[in-house]
Enzyme design. Sequence first.
Site, PDB file in Angstrom:
ATOM      1  N   LYS A  30       0.819  -1.216   0.000  1.00 38.59           N
ATOM      2  CA  LYS A  30       0.000   0.000   0.000  1.00 38.59           C
ATOM      3  C   LYS A  30       0.848   1.259   0.000  1.00 38.59           C
ATOM      4  CE  LYS A  30      -0.758   0.205   5.020  1.00 38.59           C
ATOM      5  NZ  LYS A  30       0.141   1.347   5.240  1.00 38.59           N
ATOM      6  N   ARG A 105      -5.556   3.328  11.711  1.00 32.29           N
ATOM      7  CA  ARG A 105      -5.204   1.934  12.000  1.00 32.29           C
ATOM      8  C   ARG A 105      -6.265   1.232  12.836  1.00 32.29           C
ATOM      9  NH1 ARG A 105       0.005   0.370  10.878  1.00 32.29           N
ATOM     10  NH2 ARG A 105       1.480   2.035  10.374  1.00 32.29           N
ATOM     11  N   ARG A 144      13.249 -10.898   2.806  1.00 27.54           N
ATOM     12  CA  ARG A 144      14.318  -9.893   2.783  1.00 27.54           C
ATOM     13  C   ARG A 144      15.624 -10.476   3.301  1.00 27.54           C
ATOM     14  NH1 ARG A 144      13.646  -4.244   5.959  1.00 27.54           N
ATOM     15  NH2 ARG A 144      13.372  -5.737   7.679  1.00 27.54           N
ATOM     16  N   ARG A 178      17.274 -10.835   9.035  1.00 29.01           N
ATOM     17  CA  ARG A 178      17.106 -10.198  10.335  1.00 29.01           C
ATOM     18  C   ARG A 178      16.094 -10.967  11.180  1.00 29.01           C
ATOM     19  NH1 ARG A 178      16.750  -3.777   8.621  1.00 29.01           N
ATOM     20  NH2 ARG A 178      18.997  -3.425   8.431  1.00 29.01           N
ATOM     21  N   ARG A 189       3.405 -10.521  14.300  1.00 25.17           N
ATOM     22  CA  ARG A 189       3.091  -9.129  13.966  1.00 25.17           C
ATOM     23  C   ARG A 189       1.789  -9.052  13.179  1.00 25.17           C
ATOM     24  NH1 ARG A 189       7.696  -7.913  11.727  1.00 25.17           N
ATOM     25  NH2 ARG A 189       7.178  -7.428   9.566  1.00 25.17           N
TER      26      ARG A 189
END
Length: 237
Positions: A30, A105, A144, A178, A189
């Site tokens: 987004k 949010r 990532r 990471r 999350r």
Amino acid sequence: MTTMATTEPAARVRGGRRIIVMIGAPGAGKGTQAERLAVTLGLPHISTGELFREAVGSEDVLGSRVRRYVESGALVPDEIVVEVVGKRLAQPDAAGGAILDGFPRTVAQARALDEMLARQGTGVCAALYVEVSGDLLLERLTGRRICSLDDQHVYHITARPPRRAGICDICGAELYQRDDDAADTVQARLDAQLPPMYEVIDHYADSGVLFPVRGDRSAEEVTEDLLHALGTISAPA
């Protein structure tokens, strides 16, 4: 969760302003779409993350209030978030509207935004929901890889892979994942962030301004669908 939306384009502009809300899970794209729409529509892209960074660096009273929460790692209360966004929307470049990215949010923030805009004789004309499956979100968020010598050298195992697996193209160092990008951390999350996002989606669906588009395609295809939802181009073939 409701993702039904009207089939008519959101061409109307309320109160002379085009206030557009971008909705999407982390990894949905987004932010990228907000930037692309801002250029095409000539509207400012307002990211709450960027607003908070600016507020933390400012010397005014509002900035000090934001700083207290950000530096302690606590969530910034809804009333302060709304105040920060309202201050940004009052700037001259947002007179014709804006694209809100990262806000609201929660339903409480969405309702507070509605009330603030209603006092100004305007409102949200479109809530654009970039919808991506949970599996694809995990793939995007866990893919990532970072160079072990220079963390500015960033790769993605599917979207931007190095020429040699696990090795930085630039300096030849080993790439690593990471801890924040590990599958368990990412899933936790998402589990925390998705339920309030779905409540925001239902809020805008009930208001008749929700326009979901599939986010599992190229950035160009997603942008085209978003523009169609806004009534600025014809429907894609």
